[in-house]
Design an enzyme around this catalytic site. Structure first.
Site, PDB file in Angstrom:
ATOM      1  N   ARG A  58       0.882  -1.177   0.000  1.00 49.18           N
ATOM      2  CA  ARG A  58       0.000   0.000   0.000  1.00 49.18           C
ATOM      3  C   ARG A  58       0.914   1.220   0.000  1.00 49.18           C
ATOM      4  NH1 ARG A  58      -5.345   1.245   3.529  1.00 49.18           N
ATOM      5  NH2 ARG A  58      -6.096  -0.167   1.916  1.00 49.18           N
ATOM      6  N   HIS A  63      -7.476   0.670  -6.347  1.00 48.02           N
ATOM      7  CA  HIS A  63      -7.653  -0.189  -5.162  1.00 48.02           C
ATOM      8  C   HIS A  63      -8.345  -1.482  -5.621  1.00 48.02           C
ATOM      9  CE1 HIS A  63      -7.848  -1.433  -1.148  1.00 48.02           C
ATOM     10  NE2 HIS A  63      -8.775  -0.647  -0.660  1.00 48.02           N
ATOM     11  N   GLN A  93     -10.236  -4.153  -3.260  1.00 44.22           N
ATOM     12  CA  GLN A  93     -11.563  -3.768  -2.773  1.00 44.22           C
ATOM     13  C   GLN A  93     -12.652  -4.140  -3.783  1.00 44.22           C
ATOM     14  OE1 GLN A  93     -12.259  -2.169   0.373  1.00 44.22           O
ATOM     15  NE2 GLN A  93     -14.285  -2.886  -0.227  1.00 44.22           N
ATOM     16  N   ASP A 144     -17.396   6.925  -1.443  1.00 44.44           N
ATOM     17  CA  ASP A 144     -16.121   6.810  -0.736  1.00 44.44           C
ATOM     18  C   ASP A 144     -15.868   8.173  -0.082  1.00 44.44           C
ATOM     19  OD1 ASP A 144     -13.613   5.987   0.131  1.00 44.44           O
ATOM     20  OD2 ASP A 144     -12.648   6.124  -1.830  1.00 44.44           O
ATOM     21  N   CYS A 161     -16.237   1.405   0.722  1.00 46.48           N
ATOM     22  CA  CYS A 161     -15.069   0.570   1.074  1.00 46.48           C
ATOM     23  C   CYS A 161     -14.668   0.716   2.532  1.00 46.48           C
ATOM     24  CB  CYS A 161     -13.904   0.886   0.141  1.00 46.48           C
ATOM     25  SG  CYS A 161     -13.301   2.585   0.279  1.00 46.48           S
ATOM     26  N   ARG A 221     -13.388  -8.820   2.023  1.00 45.58           N
ATOM     27  CA  ARG A 221     -11.966  -8.579   1.730  1.00 45.58           C
ATOM     28  C   ARG A 221     -11.160  -9.836   2.065  1.00 45.58           C
ATOM     29  NH1 ARG A 221      -9.957  -3.435   1.604  1.00 45.58           N
ATOM     30  NH2 ARG A 221      -8.099  -4.522   0.882  1.00 45.58           N
TER      31      ARG A 221
END
Ligand code: CP
Ligand code: NVA
Length: 303
Positions: free
Chosen positions: A104, A131, A134, A219, A259, A287
């Protein structure tokens, strides 16, 4: 055979992605039934985090534990990466010691450079641009609750950020229609948008995006690394909150996803995220299962 990486959804074929989703659902059932399955015994995942995380860290670490393997958490605070050791050297060294690596970080280009110098698979655990992990969880959640996502109408109402870019990729690969509503100046990357021709468009308002949608997604308005812009973004994005009134424009059985982490009262009202249409807790749990399918695929080629 060349090392496979998962830097964006487009690294996998449509067929592979569909199989991953099916496998994630299977692995979830196996865990619910208490079945022990340890295909990654003695395997190690290196986890490089240059940004904060709750879900990503815990889901990857738990996935390796369930699979009989091990995960090592590496933050720049404690590694030489934080003291300026080049990313290429870090990749060369780590990949001689572990079996798979997730990162990340900020710049997507940094992740690409890492992958170029790694002899083991590298997973994008979020960059400023994408991402993809996700999206595996989001699609799994939709499929579990409503069936195939192909041909469904998905509304993205938020910033044209990393999640939005991965939704654009997903629209192409999973063949759903994506309507995006973002304030002026916060549109997604033009090239990413241009890669999806027929089934993805920017519309003029949150209402137009959500109208008749099967899935409504939002988001945070300020992503990690944009903390200084938080106050300005609160103003720019007002009018983009997912409220019960906005959700009412979607189909009656529409789902809401985020998310997480979420800011109630900003991008989503508490009534929606804590309400009956919200799928966020299953989405977060998935996830774990989706990434188990991903780790298994990259390390054993089973899918
Ligand atoms: N959704 C997500 O990636 O959460 P974390 O930042 O907690 O990992
Ligand atoms: N867009 C958000 C996603 C967090 C999981 C961020 O990058 O901070």
């Amino acid at each position: 055979m060349a090392t496979r990486h998962f830097l964006t959804l487009t690294d996998f074929s449509q067929k592979e992605l569909h199989k991953l989703i099916i496998r994630a659902i299977e692995l979830k059932k196996m865990r619910q039934q208490g079945e022990k399955y340890e295909p990654l015994k003695n395997k190690t995942l290196g986890m490089v985090f240059e940004k904060s995380s709750t879900r990503t860290r815990v889901s990857f670490e738990a996935a390796m534990t369930h699979f009989g393997g091990h995960a090592i958490f590496l933050s720049p605070r404690d590694t030489q990466l934080g003291r300026g050791e080049p990313i290429e050297d870090t990749a060369r060294v780590l990949s001689r010691m572990v079996d798979i690596i997730m990162i990340r970080t900020y710049e997507h280009e940094k992740l690409e450079r890492f992958a170029q110098h790694s002899i083991v698979p590298v997973i994008n655990a979020l960059t400023d641009k994408f991402h993809p992990c996700q999206l595996l969880a989001d699609v799994q959640t939709y499929v579990e609750k409503r069936g195939n996502i192909k041909g469904k109408k998905v509304a993205w109402v938020s910033d044209g950020n990393n999640m939005c870019h991965s939704y654009i990729n997903a629209a192409k690969l999973f063949e759903f229609d994506l309507k995006i509503a973002c304030p002026e100046g916060h549109f997604p990357d033009r090239d990413i948008l241009a890669s999806v021709k027929e089934n993805c468009e920017i519309v003029g308002s949150p209402e137009l995006a959500v109208e008749n949608a099967d899935l409504v997604v939002t988001d945070v308005w300020a992503s990690m690394g944009q903390e200084q812009e938080q106050a300005a973004r609160l103003k720019t994005f007002s009018g983009y909150q997912i409220t019960p009134e906005l959700m009412a424009l979607a189909k009656p059985d529409a789902l809401f996803m985020h998310c997480l982490p979420a800011h109630r009262g900003e991008e989503v009202s508490a009534t929606v995220i804590d309400g009956p249409q919200s799928a966020v807790w299953d989405e977060a749990e998935n996830r774990l299962h989706a990434q188990k399918a991903l780790l298994e695929f990259l390390l054993t080629n089973v899918c």
